[in-house]
Write a protein that holds these residues in place. Structure first.
Motif, PDB file in Angstrom:
ATOM      1  N   LYS A   1       0.837  -1.200   0.000  1.00  0.00           N
ATOM      2  CA  LYS A   1       0.000   0.000   0.000  1.00  0.00           C
ATOM      3  C   LYS A   1       0.872   1.249   0.000  1.00  0.00           C
ATOM      4  CE  LYS A   1      -3.710  -2.378   2.350  1.00  0.00           C
ATOM      5  NZ  LYS A   1      -4.547  -2.449   3.534  1.00  0.00           N
ATOM      6  N   SER A   2       0.288   2.364  -0.427  1.00  0.00           N
ATOM      7  CA  SER A   2       0.997   3.640  -0.494  1.00  0.00           C
ATOM      8  C   SER A   2       0.611   4.478   0.722  1.00  0.00           C
ATOM      9  CB  SER A   2       0.619   4.372  -1.784  1.00  0.00           C
ATOM     10  OG  SER A   2       1.179   5.652  -1.792  1.00  0.00           O
ATOM     11  N   HIS A   3       1.548   4.594   1.700  1.00  0.00           N
ATOM     12  CA  HIS A   3       1.245   5.375   2.898  1.00  0.00           C
ATOM     13  C   HIS A   3       2.512   5.933   3.516  1.00  0.00           C
ATOM     14  CE1 HIS A   3       2.502   1.924   5.382  1.00  0.00           C
ATOM     15  NE2 HIS A   3       1.792   1.181   4.544  1.00  0.00           N
ATOM     16  N   VAL A   4       2.315   6.987   4.308  1.00  0.00           N
ATOM     17  CA  VAL A   4       3.401   7.588   5.075  1.00  0.00           C
ATOM     18  C   VAL A   4       2.818   8.137   6.367  1.00  0.00           C
ATOM     19  CG1 VAL A   4       3.245   9.874   3.987  1.00  0.00           C
ATOM     20  CG2 VAL A   4       5.409   9.140   4.992  1.00  0.00           C
ATOM     21  N   THR A   5       3.571   7.975   7.459  1.00  0.00           N
ATOM     22  CA  THR A   5       3.121   8.524   8.739  1.00  0.00           C
ATOM     23  C   THR A   5       3.548   9.981   8.859  1.00  0.00           C
ATOM     24  OG1 THR A   5       5.138   7.879   9.907  1.00  0.00           O
ATOM     25  CG2 THR A   5       3.302   6.288   9.903  1.00  0.00           C
ATOM     26  N   ALA A   6       2.856  10.693   9.714  1.00  0.00           N
ATOM     27  CA  ALA A   6       3.217  12.094   9.967  1.00  0.00           C
ATOM     28  C   ALA A   6       4.629  12.187  10.535  1.00  0.00           C
ATOM     29  CB  ALA A   6       2.209  12.713  10.938  1.00  0.00           C
ATOM     30  N   GLY A   7       5.038  11.217  11.345  1.00  0.00           N
ATOM     31  CA  GLY A   7       6.386  11.208  11.897  1.00  0.00           C
ATOM     32  C   GLY A   7       7.445  11.094  10.821  1.00  0.00           C
ATOM     33  N   ASN A   8       7.236  10.207   9.861  1.00  0.00           N
ATOM     34  CA  ASN A   8       8.194  10.059   8.764  1.00  0.00           C
ATOM     35  C   ASN A   8       8.227  11.293   7.877  1.00  0.00           C
ATOM     36  OD1 ASN A   8       9.196   7.564   9.495  1.00  0.00           O
ATOM     37  ND2 ASN A   8       7.719   6.442   8.271  1.00  0.00           N
ATOM     38  N   MET A   9       7.083  11.887   7.658  1.00  0.00           N
ATOM     39  CA  MET A   9       7.042  13.114   6.849  1.00  0.00           C
ATOM     40  C   MET A   9       7.776  14.239   7.572  1.00  0.00           C
ATOM     41  SD  MET A   9       6.097  14.447   4.008  1.00  0.00           S
ATOM     42  CE  MET A   9       4.685  13.720   3.253  1.00  0.00           C
ATOM     43  N   ALA A  10       7.554  14.368   8.882  1.00  0.00           N
ATOM     44  CA  ALA A  10       8.211  15.427   9.655  1.00  0.00           C
ATOM     45  C   ALA A  10       9.731  15.260   9.639  1.00  0.00           C
ATOM     46  CB  ALA A  10       7.688  15.420  11.089  1.00  0.00           C
ATOM     47  N   VAL A  11      10.219  14.052   9.864  1.00  0.00           N
ATOM     48  CA  VAL A  11      11.665  13.807   9.853  1.00  0.00           C
ATOM     49  C   VAL A  11      12.251  14.149   8.489  1.00  0.00           C
ATOM     50  CG1 VAL A  11      13.403  11.966   9.911  1.00  0.00           C
ATOM     51  CG2 VAL A  11      11.679  12.100  11.698  1.00  0.00           C
ATOM     52  N   SER A  12      11.570  13.777   7.428  1.00  0.00           N
ATOM     53  CA  SER A  12      12.071  14.044   6.077  1.00  0.00           C
ATOM     54  C   SER A  12      12.119  15.542   5.770  1.00  0.00           C
ATOM     55  CB  SER A  12      11.203  13.331   5.041  1.00  0.00           C
ATOM     56  OG  SER A  12      11.288  11.943   5.244  1.00  0.00           O
ATOM     57  N   VAL A  13      11.094  16.262   6.189  1.00  0.00           N
ATOM     58  CA  VAL A  13      11.076  17.716   5.956  1.00  0.00           C
ATOM     59  C   VAL A  13      12.187  18.387   6.764  1.00  0.00           C
ATOM     60  CG1 VAL A  13       9.743  19.828   6.325  1.00  0.00           C
ATOM     61  CG2 VAL A  13       8.658  17.830   5.276  1.00  0.00           C
ATOM     62  N   LEU A  14      12.351  17.996   8.017  1.00  0.00           N
ATOM     63  CA  LEU A  14      13.421  18.582   8.829  1.00  0.00           C
ATOM     64  C   LEU A  14      14.802  18.246   8.264  1.00  0.00           C
ATOM     65  CD1 LEU A  14      12.002  18.014  12.417  1.00  0.00           C
ATOM     66  CD2 LEU A  14      12.191  20.176  11.160  1.00  0.00           C
ATOM     67  N   ASP A  15      14.994  17.017   7.808  1.00  0.00           N
ATOM     68  CA  ASP A  15      16.266  16.647   7.174  1.00  0.00           C
ATOM     69  C   ASP A  15      16.529  17.511   5.945  1.00  0.00           C
ATOM     70  OD1 ASP A  15      16.730  14.677   9.057  1.00  0.00           O
ATOM     71  OD2 ASP A  15      16.167  13.009   7.732  1.00  0.00           O
ATOM     72  N   GLU A  16      15.491  17.760   5.164  1.00  0.00           N
ATOM     73  CA  GLU A  16      15.641  18.584   3.956  1.00  0.00           C
ATOM     74  C   GLU A  16      15.999  20.023   4.312  1.00  0.00           C
ATOM     75  OE1 GLU A  16      15.935  19.559  -0.002  1.00  0.00           O
ATOM     76  OE2 GLU A  16      15.744  17.555   0.841  1.00  0.00           O
ATOM     77  N   ILE A  17      15.425  20.539   5.381  1.00  0.00           N
ATOM     78  CA  ILE A  17      15.752  21.900   5.813  1.00  0.00           C
ATOM     79  C   ILE A  17      17.210  21.974   6.269  1.00  0.00           C
ATOM     80  CG2 ILE A  17      15.305  23.631   7.608  1.00  0.00           C
ATOM     81  CD1 ILE A  17      12.318  22.733   7.423  1.00  0.00           C
ATOM     82  N   GLU A  18      17.633  20.973   7.054  1.00  0.00           N
ATOM     83  CA  GLU A  18      18.990  20.976   7.596  1.00  0.00           C
ATOM     84  C   GLU A  18      20.057  20.679   6.545  1.00  0.00           C
ATOM     85  OE1 GLU A  18      18.764  18.182  10.816  1.00  0.00           O
ATOM     86  OE2 GLU A  18      17.759  19.623  12.125  1.00  0.00           O
ATOM     87  N   THR A  19      19.755  19.768   5.618  1.00  0.00           N
ATOM     88  CA  THR A  19      20.706  19.370   4.572  1.00  0.00           C
ATOM     89  C   THR A  19      19.945  19.277   3.255  1.00  0.00           C
ATOM     90  OG1 THR A  19      21.864  18.057   6.235  1.00  0.00           O
ATOM     91  CG2 THR A  19      22.463  17.680   3.941  1.00  0.00           C
TER      92      THR A  19
END
Length: 71
Positions: free
Chosen positions: A40-58
């Motif tokens: 299935k195609s899904h993502v948790t809010a926690g995984n989305m938050a970590v990815s966005v923060l990683d993108e901001i930092e690096t």
């Protein structure tokens, strides 16, 4: 609309189902709908938050869109 090459932007899109939940193992892709191990195609809010923060930092996706998926 006129292109503005001097603007740095990044877009992020969730998978088909965006659900509450903690961060865990996840993966990133560009313009693809990804399927998790359960098919299935899904993502948790926690995984989305970590990815966005990683993108901001690096920043890795300057002037492109990326998506995040649970494993």
């Amino acid at each position: 609309m006129r292109a503005t090459p001097d603007v740095n932007w990044t877009g992020v899109s969730p998978q088909q189902n965006f659900t509450p939940g903690p961060a865990s193992e996840h993966r990133i892709a560009l313009n693809d709908l990804l399927l998790s191990a359960d098919g299935k195609s899904h993502v948790t809010a926690g995984n989305m938050a970590v990815s966005v923060l990683d993108e901001i930092e690096t920043p890795q996706h300057i002037r492109e869109r990326f998506t995040v998926s649970d494993m």
